[in-house]
Design a protein around this motif. Structure first.
Motif, PDB file in Angstrom:
ATOM      1  N   ASP B  32       0.854  -1.187   0.000  1.00 21.42           N
ATOM      2  CA  ASP B  32       0.000   0.000   0.000  1.00 21.42           C
ATOM      3  C   ASP B  32       0.890   1.237   0.000  1.00 21.42           C
ATOM      4  O   ASP B  32       1.588   1.514   0.979  1.00 21.42           O
ATOM      5  CB  ASP B  32      -0.897  -0.036   1.245  1.00 21.42           C
ATOM      6  N   GLU B  33       0.856   1.975  -1.100  1.00 23.43           N
ATOM      7  CA  GLU B  33       1.731   3.134  -1.256  1.00 23.43           C
ATOM      8  C   GLU B  33       1.421   4.224  -0.240  1.00 23.43           C
ATOM      9  O   GLU B  33       2.326   4.831   0.335  1.00 23.43           O
ATOM     10  CB  GLU B  33       1.589   3.704  -2.664  1.00 23.43           C
ATOM     11  N   GLN B  34       0.122   4.473   0.001  1.00 21.24           N
ATOM     12  CA  GLN B  34      -0.232   5.557   0.921  1.00 21.24           C
ATOM     13  C   GLN B  34       0.275   5.276   2.331  1.00 21.24           C
ATOM     14  O   GLN B  34       0.726   6.179   3.027  1.00 21.24           O
ATOM     15  CB  GLN B  34      -1.753   5.758   0.931  1.00 21.24           C
ATOM     16  N   ALA B  35       0.184   4.033   2.747  1.00 14.10           N
ATOM     17  CA  ALA B  35       0.683   3.682   4.083  1.00 14.10           C
ATOM     18  C   ALA B  35       2.186   3.915   4.154  1.00 14.10           C
ATOM     19  O   ALA B  35       2.708   4.452   5.141  1.00 14.10           O
ATOM     20  CB  ALA B  35       0.350   2.228   4.393  1.00 14.10           C
ATOM     21  N   PHE B  36       2.883   3.535   3.090  1.00 23.07           N
ATOM     22  CA  PHE B  36       4.337   3.723   3.076  1.00 23.07           C
ATOM     23  C   PHE B  36       4.692   5.208   3.101  1.00 23.07           C
ATOM     24  O   PHE B  36       5.596   5.635   3.823  1.00 23.07           O
ATOM     25  CB  PHE B  36       4.938   3.052   1.835  1.00 23.07           C
ATOM     26  N   ILE B  37       3.948   6.000   2.327  1.00 18.92           N
ATOM     27  CA  ILE B  37       4.215   7.444   2.289  1.00 18.92           C
ATOM     28  C   ILE B  37       3.984   8.058   3.673  1.00 18.92           C
ATOM     29  O   ILE B  37       4.746   8.915   4.130  1.00 18.92           O
ATOM     30  CB  ILE B  37       3.342   8.127   1.210  1.00 18.92           C
ATOM     31  N   THR B  38       2.944   7.601   4.364  1.00 16.65           N
ATOM     32  CA  THR B  38       2.685   8.114   5.716  1.00 16.65           C
ATOM     33  C   THR B  38       3.862   7.805   6.643  1.00 16.65           C
ATOM     34  O   THR B  38       4.314   8.667   7.407  1.00 16.65           O
ATOM     35  CB  THR B  38       1.395   7.488   6.276  1.00 16.65           C
ATOM     36  N   LEU B  39       4.370   6.583   6.559  1.00 15.82           N
ATOM     37  CA  LEU B  39       5.525   6.221   7.396  1.00 15.82           C
ATOM     38  C   LEU B  39       6.760   7.034   6.992  1.00 15.82           C
ATOM     39  O   LEU B  39       7.528   7.485   7.851  1.00 15.82           O
ATOM     40  CB  LEU B  39       5.830   4.724   7.253  1.00 15.82           C
ATOM     41  N   HIS B  40       6.927   7.211   5.696  1.00 15.46           N
ATOM     42  CA  HIS B  40       8.092   7.962   5.204  1.00 15.46           C
ATOM     43  C   HIS B  40       8.043   9.393   5.730  1.00 15.46           C
ATOM     44  O   HIS B  40       9.054   9.947   6.181  1.00 15.46           O
ATOM     45  CB  HIS B  40       8.082   7.945   3.670  1.00 15.46           C
ATOM     46  N   ARG B  41       6.838   9.978   5.673  1.00 13.35           N
ATOM     47  CA  ARG B  41       6.709  11.364   6.153  1.00 13.35           C
ATOM     48  C   ARG B  41       6.923  11.451   7.660  1.00 13.35           C
ATOM     49  O   ARG B  41       7.400  12.446   8.171  1.00 13.35           O
ATOM     50  CB  ARG B  41       5.344  11.928   5.768  1.00 13.35           C
ATOM     51  N   ALA B  42       6.533  10.420   8.361  1.00 18.70           N
ATOM     52  CA  ALA B  42       6.698  10.437   9.829  1.00 18.70           C
ATOM     53  C   ALA B  42       8.167  10.322  10.215  1.00 18.70           C
ATOM     54  O   ALA B  42       8.584  10.880  11.229  1.00 18.70           O
ATOM     55  CB  ALA B  42       5.899   9.302  10.454  1.00 18.70           C
ATOM     56  N   MET B  43       8.951   9.599   9.435  1.00 25.21           N
ATOM     57  CA  MET B  43      10.323   9.317   9.859  1.00 25.21           C
ATOM     58  C   MET B  43      11.406   9.979   9.013  1.00 25.21           C
ATOM     59  O   MET B  43      12.553  10.069   9.444  1.00 25.21           O
ATOM     60  CB  MET B  43      10.561   7.797   9.847  1.00 25.21           C
ATOM     61  N   GLY B  44      11.063  10.434   7.803  1.00 24.47           N
ATOM     62  CA  GLY B  44      12.085  10.929   6.880  1.00 24.47           C
ATOM     63  C   GLY B  44      12.970  12.021   7.464  1.00 24.47           C
ATOM     64  O   GLY B  44      14.195  11.935   7.437  1.00 24.47           O
ATOM     65  N   ARG B  45      12.332  13.034   8.039  1.00 23.10           N
ATOM     66  CA  ARG B  45      13.106  14.157   8.577  1.00 23.10           C
ATOM     67  C   ARG B  45      13.990  13.723   9.743  1.00 23.10           C
ATOM     68  O   ARG B  45      15.094  14.208   9.921  1.00 23.10           O
ATOM     69  CB  ARG B  45      12.168  15.267   9.043  1.00 23.10           C
ATOM     70  N   ARG B  46      13.463  12.805  10.536  1.00 22.42           N
ATOM     71  CA  ARG B  46      14.233  12.375  11.718  1.00 22.42           C
ATOM     72  C   ARG B  46      15.449  11.554  11.311  1.00 22.42           C
ATOM     73  O   ARG B  46      16.520  11.687  11.888  1.00 22.42           O
ATOM     74  CB  ARG B  46      13.310  11.598  12.666  1.00 22.42           C
ATOM     75  N   ILE B  47      15.264  10.702  10.313  1.00 19.03           N
ATOM     76  CA  ILE B  47      16.414   9.935   9.819  1.00 19.03           C
ATOM     77  C   ILE B  47      17.440  10.893   9.224  1.00 19.03           C
ATOM     78  O   ILE B  47      18.647  10.773   9.456  1.00 19.03           O
ATOM     79  CB  ILE B  47      15.971   8.916   8.749  1.00 19.03           C
ATOM     80  N   PHE B  48      16.927  11.885   8.466  1.00 17.03           N
ATOM     81  CA  PHE B  48      17.827  12.849   7.830  1.00 17.03           C
ATOM     82  C   PHE B  48      18.633  13.603   8.891  1.00 17.03           C
ATOM     83  O   PHE B  48      19.846  13.762   8.770  1.00 17.03           O
ATOM     84  CB  PHE B  48      17.016  13.819   6.975  1.00 17.03           C
ATOM     85  N   ALA B  49      17.941  14.069   9.930  1.00 23.17           N
ATOM     86  CA  ALA B  49      18.624  14.836  10.982  1.00 23.17           C
ATOM     87  C   ALA B  49      19.708  13.987  11.651  1.00 23.17           C
ATOM     88  O   ALA B  49      20.827  14.457  11.910  1.00 23.17           O
ATOM     89  CB  ALA B  49      17.615  15.312  12.025  1.00 23.17           C
ATOM     90  N   TYR B  50      19.379  12.741  11.913  1.00 22.98           N
ATOM     91  CA  TYR B  50      20.329  11.829  12.561  1.00 22.98           C
ATOM     92  C   TYR B  50      21.554  11.609  11.664  1.00 22.98           C
ATOM     93  O   TYR B  50      22.701  11.717  12.103  1.00 22.98           O
ATOM     94  CB  TYR B  50      19.613  10.508  12.855  1.00 22.98           C
ATOM     95  N   ALA B  51      21.291  11.316  10.383  1.00 24.10           N
ATOM     96  CA  ALA B  51      22.391  11.027   9.460  1.00 24.10           C
ATOM     97  C   ALA B  51      23.239  12.270   9.221  1.00 24.10           C
ATOM     98  O   ALA B  51      24.472  12.189   9.157  1.00 24.10           O
ATOM     99  CB  ALA B  51      21.836  10.491   8.151  1.00 24.10           C
ATOM    100  N   ARG B  53      23.710  14.740  11.255  1.00 20.75           N
ATOM    101  CA  ARG B  53      24.516  15.021  12.449  1.00 20.75           C
ATOM    102  C   ARG B  53      25.803  14.203  12.430  1.00 20.75           C
ATOM    103  O   ARG B  53      26.859  14.677  12.839  1.00 20.75           O
ATOM    104  CB  ARG B  53      23.708  14.667  13.702  1.00 20.75           C
ATOM    105  N   LEU B  54      25.728  12.981  11.949  1.00 17.61           N
ATOM    106  CA  LEU B  54      26.898  12.119  12.001  1.00 17.61           C
ATOM    107  C   LEU B  54      27.765  12.210  10.754  1.00 17.61           C
ATOM    108  O   LEU B  54      28.984  12.098  10.836  1.00 17.61           O
ATOM    109  CB  LEU B  54      26.464  10.664  12.222  1.00 17.61           C
ATOM    110  N   LEU B  55      27.126  12.407   9.598  1.00 19.63           N
ATOM    111  CA  LEU B  55      27.893  12.395   8.351  1.00 19.63           C
ATOM    112  C   LEU B  55      28.290  13.804   7.917  1.00 19.63           C
ATOM    113  O   LEU B  55      29.269  13.977   7.197  1.00 19.63           O
ATOM    114  CB  LEU B  55      27.078  11.732   7.233  1.00 19.63           C
ATOM    115  N   GLY B  56      27.478  14.803   8.313  1.00 17.88           N
ATOM    116  CA  GLY B  56      27.786  16.186   7.950  1.00 17.88           C
ATOM    117  C   GLY B  56      27.655  16.456   6.459  1.00 17.88           C
ATOM    118  O   GLY B  56      28.278  17.377   5.936  1.00 17.88           O
ATOM    119  N   ASN B  57      26.866  15.647   5.752  1.00 13.79           N
ATOM    120  CA  ASN B  57      26.756  15.789   4.303  1.00 13.79           C
ATOM    121  C   ASN B  57      25.308  15.581   3.887  1.00 13.79           C
ATOM    122  O   ASN B  57      24.736  14.501   4.128  1.00 13.79           O
ATOM    123  CB  ASN B  57      27.673  14.743   3.643  1.00 13.79           C
TER     124      ASN B  57
END
Lengths: 227, 211
Positions: B32-51, B53-57
């Motif tokens: 289900d694409e919509q379910a995946f998009i909802t999860l992506h939106r919930a976590m995308g920014r947080r994963i980005f912030a974490y990465a 912080r550590l990678l600096g890129n």
């Protein structure tokens, strides 16, 4: 009390509870050194929370393209699952491909008659009734499909609520929109009956929701406007 | 006693509850694409912030988001609700970050050697000595100089708002080690601030002499 100092970061991020939290709060009132330590961790917390604004959809398109490319999967829409449609299409294709010569138009005509009769049956059913419980039903009042063993709720969302927030709330209570929005902006949700109480309470407590009312049936469709 | 900054930090870590996450993951398992998009939106920014912080890129951080969520798409049933959903996802992201650091030992190195060796640790009053308006800039500069594992620890505690137990799970270490890491992080930031004070003192002395 070294543990008190060790626990300060979790006091600042608000995940410390119980006696340690109460003790720390008490000591902070009387201990300037501890207050300095608190100020230090709060400064660190402020520094950590300052990241440039990042789009909600960051990397979303990239991920979806990768899914299509690497798994060969065409991601399905919820309202039209490919897994359900594909077998129907292939069955029809095979049926129409099998007969030779004059049999093919005959089979096509037969199928057309079956479809026409099914549509006529649906249109002419006029049994006005309350919502059936325990089996899938079709609410002729509004022409909506009500999932099996479900109850209906009329919900008014806050006008400022985003689609994503609405979707999350619906997902949380396994609710689906069966009608709406009406003139007042109300939606009609079908909720599994075993979750009806939790859903009603939860939706009423949600800041994104203005009101929740249980209803027996969907509103009658508005008559078409006459010129 | 807790300030706005603390509550902001907590809100950065607001979470999908596990029931919702499990339901959406079931839908993802059914493609289900919509379910995946909802999860992506919930976590995308947080994963980005974490990465980030550590990678600096930025580019690499975006790649980590995509890699992590692709893994969620491929194996949605691996999450069984025993931890918080965000902890599970950030655990996947952590492995992708480690892959990119190319030297996993870098993340296991818990000390910021250059700051540790520069000064003894007896002076812990540097934070109080820095003028208030300079503190924020100083603390942020000094956090950037910490080791990867210390920066990761601070990010998980203050950006994610993670409880001690979750930080220990994510960093794959005992809870006491997490506490020790924060103790060292604090000491290193204090030492770094003291170095900044000394350098600024020298600079102002030179300016006065030239005048």
């Amino acid at each position: 009390m070294p543990d008190l100092h060790d626990s300060m970061p979790w006091y600042v991020n608000r995940t410390l509870d119980g006696p340690m939290c109460a003790e720390l709060a008490r000591r902070l009132r009387n201990d300037p050194a501890l207050r300095n330590e608190l100020a230090f961790w709060e400064q660190v917390a402020t520094g950590q929370s300052r990241l440039d604004a990042v789009a909600e959809d960051i990397a979303l398109q990239r991920t979806l393209e990768r899914i299509r490319r690497e798994t060969g999967t065409h991601v399905a829409r919820r309202d039209a699952p490919a897994s359900r449609q594909a077998p129907v299409r292939s069955l029809l294709g095979r049926l129409l491909a099998l007969p030779e010569g004059w049999l093919r138009p005959a089979l096509a005509c037969t199928l057309l008659v079956v479809v026409a009769q099914s549509v006529a049956l649906l249109v002419t059913r006029t049994d006005g009734h309350n919502l059936m419980r325990g089996s899938a039903t079709h609410d002729e009042t509004a022409g909506a499909h009500i999932p099996a063993d479900s109850v209906l709720l009329r919900v008014a969302f806050d006008p400022a609520v985003s689609e994503a927030q609405m979707r999350l709330l619906l997902a949380r209570y396994q609710a689906s929109i069966v009608a709406g929005p009406g003139e007042g902006g109300d939606y009609y949700l079908a909720v599994p009956s075993q979750r009806a109480i939790a859903a009603t309470d939860g939706l009423r407590a949600a800041p994104a929701v203005r009101s929740v009312v249980g209803v027996e049936r969907l509103p009658a469709p508005r008559p078409p406007k006459t010129p | 006693m807790r300030t706005d900054s603390a509550s902001q930090t907590r809100s950065a870590g607001s979470d999908l509850d596990n029931d919702t996450a499990l339901y959406l993951l079931q839908r993802v398992a059914a493609r289900d694409e919509q379910a995946f998009i909802t999860l992506h939106r919930a976590m995308g920014r947080r994963i980005f912030a974490y990465a980030l912080r550590l990678l600096g890129n930025h580019d690499q951080a975006e790649e980590v988001v995509s890699d992590t969520m692709f893994e969620v798409w491929r194996n949605p049933t691996r999450f069984e609700g025993r931890s918080r959903f965000s902890t599970w996802v950030l655990g996947i992201a952590r492995h992708r970050v480690l892959d990119r650091l190319r030297a996993p030992s870098r993340l296991l190195d818990a000390t910021s050697t250059e700051i540790d060796e520069a000064l003894p640790a007896e002076d812990v009053s540097a934070f109080e000595s820095v003028a208030a308006q300079e503190r924020e800039r100083g603390v942020r500069n000094c956090m950037d100089k910490l080791s990867d594992v210390h920066r990761e620890c601070l990010h998980l505690v203050f950006y994610e708002g993670a409880p001690l137990a979750d930080v220990a799970v994510l960093q794959d270490c005992p809870e006491n080690t997490v506490k020790t890491r924060l103790f060292h992080a604090r000491r290193n930031i204090q030492n770094c601030l003291r170095l900044l004070l000394i350098n600024e003192g020298r600079a102002s002395t030179r300016t006065a002499n030239h005048a």
